[in-house]
Design a protein around this motif. Sequence first.
Motif, PDB file in Angstrom:
ATOM      1  N   ALA A 171     -11.633  22.685 -46.135  1.00 47.13           N
ATOM      2  CA  ALA A 171     -10.198  22.596 -45.850  1.00 47.13           C
ATOM      3  C   ALA A 171      -9.672  21.266 -46.374  1.00 47.13           C
ATOM      4  N   THR A 172      -8.556  21.328 -47.094  1.00 47.30           N
ATOM      5  CA  THR A 172      -7.892  20.116 -47.566  1.00 47.30           C
ATOM      6  C   THR A 172      -6.587  19.948 -46.798  1.00 47.30           C
ATOM      7  N   CYS A 173      -6.474  18.836 -46.084  1.00 45.03           N
ATOM      8  CA  CYS A 173      -5.297  18.590 -45.246  1.00 45.03           C
ATOM      9  C   CYS A 173      -4.686  17.254 -45.638  1.00 45.03           C
ATOM     10  N   ASP A 174      -3.404  17.266 -45.927  1.00 43.00           N
ATOM     11  CA  ASP A 174      -2.714  16.030 -46.287  1.00 43.00           C
ATOM     12  C   ASP A 174      -2.323  15.265 -45.033  1.00 43.00           C
ATOM     13  N   VAL A 175      -2.484  13.964 -45.079  1.00 41.25           N
ATOM     14  CA  VAL A 175      -2.117  13.086 -43.967  1.00 41.25           C
ATOM     15  C   VAL A 175      -1.084  12.094 -44.464  1.00 41.25           C
ATOM     16  N   THR A 176       0.048  12.061 -43.806  1.00 35.19           N
ATOM     17  CA  THR A 176       1.088  11.102 -44.155  1.00 35.19           C
ATOM     18  C   THR A 176       1.028   9.937 -43.161  1.00 35.19           C
ATOM     19  N   LEU A 177       0.688   8.770 -43.680  1.00 38.50           N
ATOM     20  CA  LEU A 177       0.631   7.603 -42.816  1.00 38.50           C
ATOM     21  C   LEU A 177       2.049   7.102 -42.535  1.00 38.50           C
ATOM     22  N   LYS A 178       2.183   6.311 -41.478  1.00 38.71           N
ATOM     23  CA  LYS A 178       3.495   5.850 -41.062  1.00 38.71           C
ATOM     24  C   LYS A 178       3.606   4.334 -41.143  1.00 38.71           C
ATOM     25  N   VAL A 179       4.817   3.886 -41.307  1.00 41.03           N
ATOM     26  CA  VAL A 179       5.098   2.460 -41.234  1.00 41.03           C
ATOM     27  C   VAL A 179       5.042   2.053 -39.761  1.00 41.03           C
ATOM     28  N   PRO A 180       4.361   0.971 -39.407  1.00 35.95           N
ATOM     29  CA  PRO A 180       4.251   0.595 -37.999  1.00 35.95           C
ATOM     30  C   PRO A 180       5.606   0.313 -37.366  1.00 35.95           C
ATOM     31  N   ASN A 181       5.754   0.740 -36.113  1.00 32.00           N
ATOM     32  CA  ASN A 181       6.989   0.430 -35.390  1.00 32.00           C
ATOM     33  C   ASN A 181       6.764  -0.601 -34.291  1.00 32.00           C
ATOM     34  N   PHE A 182       5.497  -1.009 -34.120  1.00 29.97           N
ATOM     35  CA  PHE A 182       5.212  -2.100 -33.189  1.00 29.97           C
ATOM     36  C   PHE A 182       4.239  -3.068 -33.842  1.00 29.97           C
ATOM     37  N   LYS A 183       4.661  -4.318 -33.934  1.00 23.24           N
ATOM     38  CA  LYS A 183       3.823  -5.378 -34.474  1.00 23.24           C
ATOM     39  C   LYS A 183       3.652  -6.444 -33.398  1.00 23.24           C
ATOM     40  N   GLY A 184       2.412  -6.854 -33.187  1.00 21.37           N
ATOM     41  CA  GLY A 184       2.144  -7.825 -32.141  1.00 21.37           C
ATOM     42  C   GLY A 184       1.236  -8.938 -32.601  1.00 21.37           C
ATOM     43  N   LYS A 185       1.357 -10.066 -31.933  1.00 22.35           N
ATOM     44  CA  LYS A 185       0.412 -11.162 -32.119  1.00 22.35           C
ATOM     45  C   LYS A 185      -0.011 -11.638 -30.734  1.00 22.35           C
ATOM     46  N   ILE A 186      -1.313 -11.757 -30.543  1.00 27.54           N
ATOM     47  CA  ILE A 186      -1.855 -12.219 -29.272  1.00 27.54           C
ATOM     48  C   ILE A 186      -1.902 -13.740 -29.318  1.00 27.54           C
ATOM     49  N   THR A 187      -1.336 -14.362 -28.296  1.00 24.60           N
ATOM     50  CA  THR A 187      -1.251 -15.817 -28.288  1.00 24.60           C
ATOM     51  C   THR A 187      -1.911 -16.387 -27.032  1.00 24.60           C
ATOM     52  N   THR A 188      -2.139 -17.684 -27.059  1.00 24.22           N
ATOM     53  CA  THR A 188      -2.539 -18.407 -25.859  1.00 24.22           C
ATOM     54  C   THR A 188      -1.305 -18.565 -24.968  1.00 24.22           C
ATOM     55  N   PRO A 189      -1.471 -18.971 -23.720  1.00 22.97           N
ATOM     56  CA  PRO A 189      -0.299 -19.205 -22.879  1.00 22.97           C
ATOM     57  C   PRO A 189       0.669 -20.229 -23.473  1.00 22.97           C
ATOM     58  N   ALA A 190       0.155 -21.130 -24.315  1.00 19.97           N
ATOM     59  CA  ALA A 190       1.001 -22.144 -24.940  1.00 19.97           C
ATOM     60  C   ALA A 190       1.700 -21.644 -26.197  1.00 19.97           C
ATOM     61  N   GLY A 191       1.373 -20.413 -26.633  1.00 19.53           N
ATOM     62  CA  GLY A 191       2.071 -19.826 -27.769  1.00 19.53           C
ATOM     63  C   GLY A 191       1.338 -19.878 -29.086  1.00 19.53           C
ATOM     64  N   GLN A 192       0.132 -20.437 -29.119  1.00 21.11           N
ATOM     65  CA  GLN A 192      -0.650 -20.465 -30.349  1.00 21.11           C
ATOM     66  C   GLN A 192      -1.366 -19.128 -30.538  1.00 21.11           C
ATOM     67  N   ILE A 193      -1.497 -18.683 -31.788  1.00 20.44           N
ATOM     68  CA  ILE A 193      -2.181 -17.415 -32.048  1.00 20.44           C
ATOM     69  C   ILE A 193      -3.630 -17.498 -31.581  1.00 20.44           C
ATOM     70  N   SER A 194      -4.064 -16.482 -30.848  1.00 26.23           N
ATOM     71  CA  SER A 194      -5.439 -16.417 -30.361  1.00 26.23           C
ATOM     72  C   SER A 194      -6.258 -15.558 -31.315  1.00 26.23           C
ATOM     73  N   VAL A 195      -6.999 -16.207 -32.185  1.00 25.41           N
ATOM     74  CA  VAL A 195      -7.812 -15.488 -33.160  1.00 25.41           C
ATOM     75  C   VAL A 195      -8.931 -14.718 -32.458  1.00 25.41           C
ATOM     76  N   ASP A 196      -9.465 -15.298 -31.395  1.00 24.05           N
ATOM     77  CA  ASP A 196     -10.560 -14.687 -30.643  1.00 24.05           C
ATOM     78  C   ASP A 196      -9.969 -13.817 -29.537  1.00 24.05           C
ATOM     79  N   SER A 197      -9.525 -12.601 -29.899  1.00 24.86           N
ATOM     80  CA  SER A 197      -8.860 -11.724 -28.931  1.00 24.86           C
ATOM     81  C   SER A 197      -8.925 -10.284 -29.424  1.00 24.86           C
TER      82      SER A 197
END
Length: 299
Positions: free
Chosen positions: A30-56
């Motif tokens: 079976a061949t099935c086409d998949v249409t990917l979507k543009v993201p509607n939610f973008k997030g960045k995980i930060t420390t409480p002080a607002g710095q990006i938390s790479v280890d998360s």
Amino acid sequence: FPVTIWGKETLNSPVRTRLLNCEVPTTGIATCDVTLKVPNFKGKITTPAGQISVDSFAHIQKLKIDDDGNKFYSWYEGTRVQAGLFATYLETGTYQIYVYPGWDSGGSYSSNRFEVVVSGGSIQSVRNLFTNGSLSPSSGVYALPLVSPSISGKVLKSGASTTVVKWAQISVLDSVTGNELWEYTTHSNDSGKFAITVPDGTYDVVARIWGGKGDGEKGFTSSPKYRVTVAGGTSDSLTIRMRDPNFKLRVVSPSNASLGLTNVWIRGNFNGQYFGGMTDENGYFTAYIDTATIYRDWE
């Protein structure tokens, strides 16, 4: 089924969608086409002080309603976080996004939850469930902060040892009822550090080692209970010391009593206190059993 594409441009890559009504014949391909979507939610995980938390990392749950009208959240997807950033497509519904510190950061920060309401592919609201405050995106990206701990510290071996204990289970108990508050359970990291966020109040904190995880500890031991009072979201730093075993047994071969059996899992219960671990290379299992304490919610 969900389809995900990972790219170097984490926030701008096409993301998951759902492929429906793809019929697969009994024989053939079976061949099935998949249409990917543009993201509607973008997030960045930060420390409480607002710095990006790479280890998360993060995962998402979606609100559902059963046949009796009861509301519950179920697993929606795990989300790949690269350098603290992630993107996804959320269909119409209400979601909770859970963000967690990674292993190394687990001694400094605690997890957090965010409610996201989506309608017709558009984000309607994002709310920090810890502060109950609404969030707005900056340049299309929502900052999702981890939480500063209200209880934190380090786990050490018994006596005056300076050796840290990793992978110790840190449990919080209600100081009045003695019941374990499992939702706050965490573990010490490679530095022996741990971090927990609980509401203001008085608690008992205990550490346990359940041997057999490949961390070099084969038996079971626990710390005494430490009484902690959290006020204004903070408490004094806590140093937890484990206790030396006070119980020992040996598992031997049924055909040769002098031959100890290794890696046999032992489970026990004393006054509602469960303990367990694996036998060592000589067949011995050791544990610390707190004979003065009854764990009431385990009876």
